[in-house]
Each structure stands twice: as C-alpha cells, then as structure tokens.
Design an enzyme around this catalytic site. Structure first.
Site, PDB file in Angstrom:
ATOM      1  N   TYR A   1     -32.155 -23.750 -60.350  1.00 42.54           N
ATOM      2  CA  TYR A   1     -32.289 -23.165 -59.015  1.00 42.54           C
ATOM      3  C   TYR A   1     -33.646 -23.560 -58.460  1.00 42.54           C
ATOM      4  O   TYR A   1     -34.648 -23.379 -59.123  1.00 42.54           O
ATOM      5  CB  TYR A   1     -32.172 -21.643 -59.109  1.00 42.54           C
ATOM      6  CG  TYR A   1     -32.209 -20.899 -57.792  1.00 42.54           C
ATOM      7  CD1 TYR A   1     -31.030 -20.444 -57.205  1.00 42.54           C
ATOM      8  CD2 TYR A   1     -33.411 -20.633 -57.143  1.00 42.54           C
ATOM      9  CE1 TYR A   1     -31.046 -19.750 -56.009  1.00 42.54           C
ATOM     10  CE2 TYR A   1     -33.436 -19.951 -55.948  1.00 42.54           C
ATOM     11  CZ  TYR A   1     -32.253 -19.503 -55.387  1.00 42.54           C
ATOM     12  OH  TYR A   1     -32.279 -18.820 -54.193  1.00 42.54           O
TER      13      TYR A   1
ATOM     14  N   ASP B   1     -38.952 -15.240 -46.036  1.00 42.42           N
ATOM     15  CA  ASP B   1     -39.110 -16.383 -45.140  1.00 42.42           C
ATOM     16  C   ASP B   1     -38.980 -15.876 -43.705  1.00 42.42           C
ATOM     17  O   ASP B   1     -37.972 -15.255 -43.353  1.00 42.42           O
ATOM     18  CB  ASP B   1     -38.033 -17.431 -45.418  1.00 42.42           C
ATOM     19  CG  ASP B   1     -38.140 -17.993 -46.827  1.00 42.42           C
ATOM     20  OD1 ASP B   1     -39.254 -18.378 -47.211  1.00 42.42           O
ATOM     21  OD2 ASP B   1     -37.114 -18.027 -47.536  1.00 42.42           O
TER      22      ASP B   1
ATOM     23  N   SER C   1     -33.034 -15.665 -48.111  1.00 38.96           N
ATOM     24  CA  SER C   1     -32.395 -14.638 -48.938  1.00 38.96           C
ATOM     25  C   SER C   1     -32.498 -13.254 -48.314  1.00 38.96           C
ATOM     26  O   SER C   1     -31.579 -12.437 -48.451  1.00 38.96           O
ATOM     27  CB  SER C   1     -33.017 -14.627 -50.338  1.00 38.96           C
ATOM     28  OG  SER C   1     -34.399 -14.312 -50.290  1.00 38.96           O
TER      29      SER C   1
ATOM     30  N   ASP D   1     -43.727 -16.221 -46.307  1.00 45.89           N
ATOM     31  CA  ASP D   1     -43.897 -17.582 -45.800  1.00 45.89           C
ATOM     32  C   ASP D   1     -43.603 -17.552 -44.313  1.00 45.89           C
ATOM     33  O   ASP D   1     -42.482 -17.246 -43.902  1.00 45.89           O
ATOM     34  CB  ASP D   1     -42.948 -18.557 -46.500  1.00 45.89           C
ATOM     35  CG  ASP D   1     -43.324 -18.803 -47.949  1.00 45.89           C
ATOM     36  OD1 ASP D   1     -44.436 -18.421 -48.346  1.00 45.89           O
ATOM     37  OD2 ASP D   1     -42.495 -19.362 -48.692  1.00 45.89           O
TER      38      ASP D   1
ATOM     39  N   ASP E   1     -39.673 -13.457 -51.947  1.00 43.38           N
ATOM     40  CA  ASP E   1     -40.535 -13.518 -50.777  1.00 43.38           C
ATOM     41  C   ASP E   1     -39.684 -13.372 -49.518  1.00 43.38           C
ATOM     42  O   ASP E   1     -38.451 -13.299 -49.590  1.00 43.38           O
ATOM     43  CB  ASP E   1     -41.342 -14.814 -50.742  1.00 43.38           C
ATOM     44  CG  ASP E   1     -40.447 -16.055 -50.729  1.00 43.38           C
ATOM     45  OD1 ASP E   1     -39.217 -15.912 -50.615  1.00 43.38           O
ATOM     46  OD2 ASP E   1     -40.989 -17.171 -50.834  1.00 43.38           O
TER      47      ASP E   1
ATOM     48  N   LYS F   1     -26.497 -16.802 -57.933  1.00 40.84           N
ATOM     49  CA  LYS F   1     -27.941 -17.034 -57.965  1.00 40.84           C
ATOM     50  C   LYS F   1     -28.537 -16.638 -59.314  1.00 40.84           C
ATOM     51  O   LYS F   1     -29.364 -17.366 -59.878  1.00 40.84           O
ATOM     52  CB  LYS F   1     -28.629 -16.248 -56.840  1.00 40.84           C
ATOM     53  CG  LYS F   1     -28.463 -16.838 -55.454  1.00 40.84           C
ATOM     54  CD  LYS F   1     -29.231 -16.044 -54.411  1.00 40.84           C
ATOM     55  CE  LYS F   1     -30.716 -16.054 -54.652  1.00 40.84           C
ATOM     56  NZ  LYS F   1     -31.479 -15.427 -53.549  1.00 40.84           N
TER      57      LYS F   1
END
Length: 259
Positions: free
Chosen positions: A183, A57, A44, A112, A55, A174
C-alpha cells in the site's frame, strides 16, 4: 482536538487568508468581505475510511485574484497566528513538489494542505461544488492536479451504489494491503485512491452485495483481471475543455474527470 474542529479552524483561516490577500491588492471592502474561500477534505477522510493515525488531505480553494505565491507567503504565518498557541508543529512548506504543499501537524493531526485558485470566479462561497467542469477553465497543470484529488474522491462516492457497503469493504481491503506492505504510491504500489477505485468497481458489478461479498469478489475478479486493461468506473470522456485526460496507453498522463 478532533478532525472536525481542526477543519473548522482551517476554514476560518482560509477566509482570513483570502481577505488579507484582497486587502494587500487594494481591493474595495465589498470585495474583501465577499471573496470567500473554502477548504475541501479529500482522500481517506472524505471517503470515510480514515483510521486513528490517518492524515487529512485538504485543498484550499480561492478566487481568481489569489495566487499560489500568495498561499505560500501568507498561509503559514496565519496558521501559527490563528490556531491555538502551540497547536501547529512540524510546519513545512514544499513549493517545488509535483503538487505544491504545506505539511504540518495541528494538535497532533497530520495535515497535507494544497492550493488552487479558480480562474473563472470572483467569489468562493461555502456552498461551492467542484464537480462543475467549467470551473477548470483557465487553470494551469498545477492547479488542475490540485483540484483533481477532490474531484476524483467525490466522483467515486457518486459512482458507487451503496456508500456504506463500499466504505466497509474498502476498510477491509486497505487493512489487508497495509499489513502486506503493498500500500502506498511512494513504494511503487497502489495508493489510497487506486484501492478505492478497485473496490468501487466491484461494488458497481455487485450493487446489492454485502461488504463481505464485495471483498470476496474483489480477490476473485482482480486475480483474473486482464492487466493492463484499465479498471474504469465510467467511460472515458474528452469533455469540452482543453485538459489532459487519462490515456491507458500512456499511464503517466494526468487523470482529470470530465463530466
């Protein structure tokens, strides 16, 4: 601390991580100083549709002499050492997951962090792009899965006709999906990348549409879609490499975008 500052810090930590591994292997200073290393945000954040609580990624890419074991051996300690005091919390390495990962919070921002080496390069410059499929040569399935998120995210952005329209429409879809609790892969529903691909396909079908029109067409078309017919943004290509390619008749097979 903002996300951009956190990512800049992670880039510095990544470069130092590669240097430490190189020194530990007794490589000459010229190699230590030129080996590089780069982080690639994906998901995202890379798509430009993240929210206040989202978060980040992030993929760490290293040259061929740096291993996944090195990543878990050196990187957690470097995070704590090089980040501002107290910035790193909830640090949790997960080595045995489908995609090995280090999870942590950096000044309240959830991150993450996954890892892949590139078996065909001695150096990873900051200008490196992962869209060159030749970089996949010599990698195991775990490395391929780690690289796949970044490659898919970048490919989606390349395949939509108007990025700004796509981003606004995807934010709307979303939000709709999240408010209806449909989701997230972990709950058995499409995750962020899947929703992004669905919206991207509508953008391709209506390349000059506004975001509101894309959202309207999304519901009309996806309601009538002949499932399980796949939603494709480009033709499936086998490519020159011996890697697994998504097969609509065996949906559990790893998706690798080959160009």
């Amino acid at each position: 601390m903002g996300r951009t500052v956190a990512l800049q810090s992670l880039q510095e930590i990544t470069e130092e991580f590669v240097k430490q591994v190189s020194r530990a292997q007794g490589l000459p200073d010229s190699v230590v100083n030129s080996a590089g290393g780069k982080i690639f945000p994906y998901g995202s954040f890379r798509l430009g549709v993240f929210g206040p609580g989202s978060d980040i990624d992030t993929l760490v890419v290293a040259p061929k002499h740096v291993s996944r074991d090195d990543f878990f051996k050196y990187f957690p300690d470097l995070l704590v050492k090089m980040a501002p005091e107290g910035a790193i919390t909830d640090l949790t390495p997960v080595m045995d997951s489908f995609v090995p990962i280090i999870k942590f919070e950096y000044s309240g921002i959830s991150i993450d962090l996954i890892f892949s080496r590139l078996a065909v390069v001695n150096q990873v410059p900051k200008t490196l792009s992962l869209q060159d499929s030749s970089l996949l040569r010599g990698l195991d399935d775990t490395d391929l899965r780690s690289l796949n998120g970044t490659r898919v995210t970048d490919a989606i952005l390349e395949l939509v006709p108007q990025k700004a329209i796509f981003r606004t429409a995807l934010r709307g879809i979303k939000l709709w999906a999240q408010r209806r609790a449909i989701y997230a892969n972990i709950m058995g529903f499409p995750g962020g990348v899947a929703w992004a691909m669905l919206v991207a396909r509508i953008c391709q079908l209506y390349p000059k549409a506004t975001s509101s029109t894309v959202i309207l067409k999304f519901f009309k078309i996806m309601e009538a879609w002949q499932w399980p017919m796949p939603v494709l943004l480009k033709p499936i290509e086998s490519g020159p490499l011996q890697v697994k390619v998504w097969n609509p008749r065996a949906s559990h097979i790893l998706i690798i975008l080959i160009s």
